[in-house]
Design a protein around this motif. Structure first.
Motif, PDB file in Angstrom:
ATOM      1  N   ILE A   1       0.823  -1.204   0.000  1.00  0.00           N
ATOM      2  CA  ILE A   1       0.000   0.000   0.000  1.00  0.00           C
ATOM      3  C   ILE A   1       0.855   1.251   0.000  1.00  0.00           C
ATOM      4  O   ILE A   1       0.485   2.274  -0.588  1.00  0.00           O
ATOM      5  N   SER A   2       2.049   1.168   0.588  1.00  0.00           N
ATOM      6  CA  SER A   2       2.912   2.345   0.602  1.00  0.00           C
ATOM      7  C   SER A   2       3.368   2.688  -0.818  1.00  0.00           C
ATOM      8  O   SER A   2       3.633   3.848  -1.128  1.00  0.00           O
ATOM      9  N   ARG A   3       3.449   1.696  -1.676  1.00  0.00           N
ATOM     10  CA  ARG A   3       3.762   1.956  -3.083  1.00  0.00           C
ATOM     11  C   ARG A   3       2.700   2.836  -3.722  1.00  0.00           C
ATOM     12  O   ARG A   3       3.000   3.749  -4.482  1.00  0.00           O
ATOM     13  N   THR A   4       1.471   2.523  -3.422  1.00  0.00           N
ATOM     14  CA  THR A   4       0.368   3.336  -3.951  1.00  0.00           C
ATOM     15  C   THR A   4       0.467   4.766  -3.436  1.00  0.00           C
ATOM     16  O   THR A   4       0.382   5.722  -4.209  1.00  0.00           O
ATOM     17  N   PHE A   5       0.684   4.892  -2.141  1.00  0.00           N
ATOM     18  CA  PHE A   5       0.795   6.233  -1.571  1.00  0.00           C
ATOM     19  C   PHE A   5       1.986   6.976  -2.171  1.00  0.00           C
ATOM     20  O   PHE A   5       1.916   8.190  -2.384  1.00  0.00           O
ATOM     21  N   ALA A   6       3.066   6.267  -2.440  1.00  0.00           N
ATOM     22  CA  ALA A   6       4.233   6.913  -3.046  1.00  0.00           C
ATOM     23  C   ALA A   6       3.864   7.494  -4.414  1.00  0.00           C
ATOM     24  O   ALA A   6       4.259   8.610  -4.756  1.00  0.00           O
ATOM     25  N   ALA A   7       3.077   6.746  -5.180  1.00  0.00           N
ATOM     26  CA  ALA A   7       2.659   7.250  -6.490  1.00  0.00           C
ATOM     27  C   ALA A   7       1.754   8.467  -6.335  1.00  0.00           C
ATOM     28  O   ALA A   7       1.694   9.336  -7.207  1.00  0.00           O
ATOM     29  N   LEU A   8       1.056   8.547  -5.218  1.00  0.00           N
ATOM     30  CA  LEU A   8       0.142   9.663  -4.963  1.00  0.00           C
ATOM     31  C   LEU A   8       0.836  10.837  -4.281  1.00  0.00           C
ATOM     32  O   LEU A   8       0.201  11.846  -3.987  1.00  0.00           O
ATOM     33  N   SER A   9       2.127  10.722  -4.043  1.00  0.00           N
ATOM     34  CA  SER A   9       2.811  11.720  -3.227  1.00  0.00           C
ATOM     35  C   SER A   9       3.339  12.904  -4.035  1.00  0.00           C
ATOM     36  O   SER A   9       4.107  13.707  -3.502  1.00  0.00           O
ATOM     37  N   ASP A  10       2.969  12.991  -5.288  1.00  0.00           N
ATOM     38  CA  ASP A  10       3.441  14.096  -6.125  1.00  0.00           C
ATOM     39  C   ASP A  10       2.248  14.889  -6.663  1.00  0.00           C
ATOM     40  O   ASP A  10       1.319  14.297  -7.218  1.00  0.00           O
ATOM     41  N   PRO A  11       2.268  16.230  -6.502  1.00  0.00           N
ATOM     42  CA  PRO A  11       1.116  17.048  -6.902  1.00  0.00           C
ATOM     43  C   PRO A  11       0.791  16.924  -8.388  1.00  0.00           C
ATOM     44  O   PRO A  11      -0.398  16.930  -8.759  1.00  0.00           O
ATOM     45  N   THR A  12       1.812  16.808  -9.214  1.00  0.00           N
ATOM     46  CA  THR A  12       1.560  16.648 -10.648  1.00  0.00           C
ATOM     47  C   THR A  12       0.749  15.380 -10.902  1.00  0.00           C
ATOM     48  O   THR A  12      -0.246  15.389 -11.634  1.00  0.00           O
ATOM     49  N   ARG A  13       1.154  14.290 -10.254  1.00  0.00           N
ATOM     50  CA  ARG A  13       0.446  13.029 -10.481  1.00  0.00           C
ATOM     51  C   ARG A  13      -0.976  13.077  -9.933  1.00  0.00           C
ATOM     52  O   ARG A  13      -1.911  12.534 -10.535  1.00  0.00           O
ATOM     53  N   LEU A  14      -1.170  13.744  -8.794  1.00  0.00           N
ATOM     54  CA  LEU A  14      -2.522  13.878  -8.258  1.00  0.00           C
ATOM     55  C   LEU A  14      -3.410  14.643  -9.238  1.00  0.00           C
ATOM     56  O   LEU A  14      -4.560  14.264  -9.493  1.00  0.00           O
ATOM     57  N   THR A  15      -2.849  15.702  -9.790  1.00  0.00           N
ATOM     58  CA  THR A  15      -3.612  16.509 -10.743  1.00  0.00           C
ATOM     59  C   THR A  15      -3.972  15.681 -11.968  1.00  0.00           C
ATOM     60  O   THR A  15      -5.101  15.749 -12.474  1.00  0.00           O
ATOM     61  N   ILE A  16      -3.014  14.903 -12.437  1.00  0.00           N
ATOM     62  CA  ILE A  16      -3.272  14.040 -13.593  1.00  0.00           C
ATOM     63  C   ILE A  16      -4.430  13.079 -13.293  1.00  0.00           C
ATOM     64  O   ILE A  16      -5.371  12.944 -14.080  1.00  0.00           O
ATOM     65  N   LEU A  17      -4.366  12.439 -12.158  1.00  0.00           N
ATOM     66  CA  LEU A  17      -5.417  11.471 -11.815  1.00  0.00           C
ATOM     67  C   LEU A  17      -6.770  12.162 -11.700  1.00  0.00           C
ATOM     68  O   LEU A  17      -7.784  11.630 -12.189  1.00  0.00           O
ATOM     69  N   ALA A  18      -6.787  13.334 -11.069  1.00  0.00           N
ATOM     70  CA  ALA A  18      -8.059  14.052 -10.905  1.00  0.00           C
ATOM     71  C   ALA A  18      -8.650  14.398 -12.269  1.00  0.00           C
ATOM     72  O   ALA A  18      -9.866  14.274 -12.481  1.00  0.00           O
TER      73      ALA A  18
END
Lengths: 114, 114
Positions: free
Chosen positions: B9-26
């Motif tokens: 699960i920490s791998r998932t959180f690591a992928a979510l730990s960057d604002p650019t990636r969060l914006t992309i997902l949103a």
DNA sequence: CCCATATTTAAGTGATGACTTAAATATAGG
DNA sequence: CCTATATTTAAGTCATCACTTAAATATGGG
């Protein structure tokens, strides 16, 4: 309450991106407040390493710390966990809503064709 | 279904730990599938940088990618988001349950004292 | 004040992360 | 086959991270 910006929430996820820290949070949730020594015991790393993890968690607002003699008991703070959950919820909900709209659109298209 | 380990699960959180990636997902959640160019447009960074972010998201299982001519459309995969949510939910629930037990205990103690 | 215990800070190291530019690859379409 | 477009890979740089050991600080109790 405005949605937190990606920048704010990514900080929370960053704090959650380490397995040691996840384990610490899970134990605090299940077992309640713990001292640094208690927290460190099961881990195969030095005390300063654990202390540094706790600092990260505190700065991310995921735990708070008190004072009890020489000990600094750690307590889980669920607010940021809730905020992270809210972001995930929103994102997933937006995804589902889009799928639903798409389905409705296709169904409507099919209707008019017949 | 066993609880995912902290490591997974920490791998998932690591992928979510960057604002650019969060914006992309949103954006993928709200607007549906997008090409790399579409995704990159609003960002002030090079195309390879965005491509690398997409690689991180794909390896974390948060997006999948197809092929459409020269384009590689990206699609949100909600499963890992759900898993992350589940971890947060569990942790928060454990915390609440502990508080409840504590409250009951204190109430019972008060009762017997009277 | 002295000493033991609890915890943090300092300083250093090796690994990983987020970018960059330049070059490579893949595909569509004359 | 040639060229334009879309995307990825390579290689390098700078910052951050997760540790380590050694030293500092804080507190309680003789």
């Amino acid at each position: 309450m405005p949605l937190p910006r990606a920048n704010t929430i990514s900080r929370t996820f960053a704090a959650l991106s380490d397995p040691t820290r996840l384990t610490i949070l899970a134990r605090l949730a299940k077992q309640g407040d713990m001292t640094v020594q208690d927290i460190a015991r099961p881990f195969a790393m030095s005390l300063p390493a654990v202390s540094q993890h706790l600092k990260v968690l505190e700065q991310a607002g995921l735990i708070s710390r008190g004072r009890n003699g020489q000990q600094r008991p750690c307590r889980l703070r669920p607010e940021r966990l809730a905020a992270a959950q809210a972001w995930l919820d929103n994102t997933r909900h937006a995804w589902e809503a889009r799928l639903d709209r798409l389905e409705n659109f296709l169904a409507a298209k099919k209707d008019t064709r017949q």
